[in-house]
Write an enzyme that holds these catalytic residues in place. Structure first.
Site, short mmCIF file in Angstrom:
data_model
loop_
_atom_site.label_atom_id
_atom_site.label_comp_id
_atom_site.label_asym_id
_atom_site.label_seq_id
_atom_site.Cartn_x
_atom_site.Cartn_y
_atom_site.Cartn_z
N ASP A 24 0.86 -1.17 0.00
CA ASP A 24 0.00 0.00 0.00
C ASP A 24 0.90 1.24 0.00
O ASP A 24 2.09 1.15 0.33
CB ASP A 24 -0.90 -0.02 1.24
CG ASP A 24 -1.77 1.21 1.36
OD1 ASP A 24 -2.45 1.53 0.38
OD2 ASP A 24 -1.75 1.84 2.43
N ASP A 26 -0.01 5.02 1.15
CA ASP A 26 -0.11 5.94 2.29
C ASP A 26 0.16 5.22 3.61
O ASP A 26 -0.53 4.26 3.96
CB ASP A 26 -1.50 6.57 2.34
CG ASP A 26 -1.81 7.37 1.09
OD1 ASP A 26 -1.01 8.24 0.74
OD2 ASP A 26 -2.86 7.10 0.46
N GLY A 71 -7.40 3.33 3.73
CA GLY A 71 -7.40 2.27 2.73
C GLY A 71 -8.61 2.23 1.83
O GLY A 71 -8.65 1.45 0.88
N SER A 140 -5.96 5.44 -3.58
CA SER A 140 -5.78 6.86 -3.85
C SER A 140 -5.44 7.12 -5.31
O SER A 140 -4.58 6.46 -5.90
CB SER A 140 -4.66 7.41 -2.97
OG SER A 140 -4.35 8.74 -3.33
#
Length: 249
Positions: A24, A26, A71, A140
């Protein structure tokens, strides 16, 4: 960086047996999670105040962020938090809150940028040296820009971001579709790949997707957060990805 007897970089012990790693963005690769959380707080607190001053407790940048929005897509996150507060927001209200959060986040991103976590960069470079394919996967739409700003985009073989997820009509986390698309592009089955996530929805997605290893990241190093990540599907939890490099032999 340690090497094996052939002179090539060694894969960290925890990731041995994995043919690929999906991360992931962020809070795992870049320090942008704190910026997202701050933007959400401003957007949510303003909305709650307008609905009735003093009637709702403010958005908590750690617990509420982790539980409801981390998420997830902006619309899913906005809806989840507001409904958790017992509200029944209209689609227009959800879109308005999400849009304000987007403006706030974008303004900060353009003005100050973000950095990659040093421990994550060390792990990425070790894995690349060992020939392990890497993917970044994020809900994102800013993921590519974040990776470029942090100077780590070239460490990844593929990126599946929010724009790609929308184009492919991929459901959001905790559905594993985003991660499965990443491993499909790498040509590796999920059960031979690791997922590294800091969001509860993300570790749950990794577990649902049948990934060979799910690593949770708890930057706050909190017992409560660690327990929640394990409960949602993490096999192990670290405060920083450099911890995976401690015992490489």
């Amino acid at each position: 960086m340690s090497t094996d007897r052939s002179g090539t970089a060694a894969v960290p012990r925890a990731l041995r047996g994995m043919a690929a790693v999906v991360l992931d963005t962020d809070g795992v690769i870049t320090d942008s999670a704190r910026v997202h959380a701050a933007a959400w707080k401003t957007a949510f607190d303003g909305f709650l105040h307008d609905r009735g001053p003093g009637e709702q407790r403010p958005f908590d940048v750690r617990d509420d962020y982790l539980r409801y929005v981390d998420g997830k897509s902006r619309l899913d996150g906005a809806a989840a938090f507001l409904r958790a507060r017992g509200l029944r927001p209209t689609d227009a209200e959800i879109q308005s809150v999400a849009a304000r959060k987007e403006r706030l986040f974008t303004e900060h991103l353009r003005a100050e940028g973000v950095d990659a976590y040093p421990g994550t960069v060390r792990l990425l470079r070790t894995l690349r040296a060992a020939g392990i394919p890497l993917a970044a996967a994020s809900a994102s739409r800013h993921a590519g820009e974040l990776l470029e700003q942090a100077g780590v985009r070239d460490l990844f073989d593929t990126l599946v971001d929010g724009t790609e997820a929308a184009r492919l009509h991929l459901p959001g986390k905790p559905d594993p579709a985003l991660f499965l698309e990443a491993t499909r592009r790498l040509g590796v089955p999920a059960d031979r790949a690791a997922v590294i996530e800091d969001a509860l929805a993300g570790v749950e997605a990794g577990r649902r997707g049948g990934f060979g290893l799910v690593v949770g990241v708890d930057r706050a190093d909190s017992p409560d957060t660690r327990a929640a990540l394990l409960k949602h599907g993490a096999d192990l939890v670290v405060a920083d990805l450099a911890e995976l490099l401690v015992s490489e032999d």
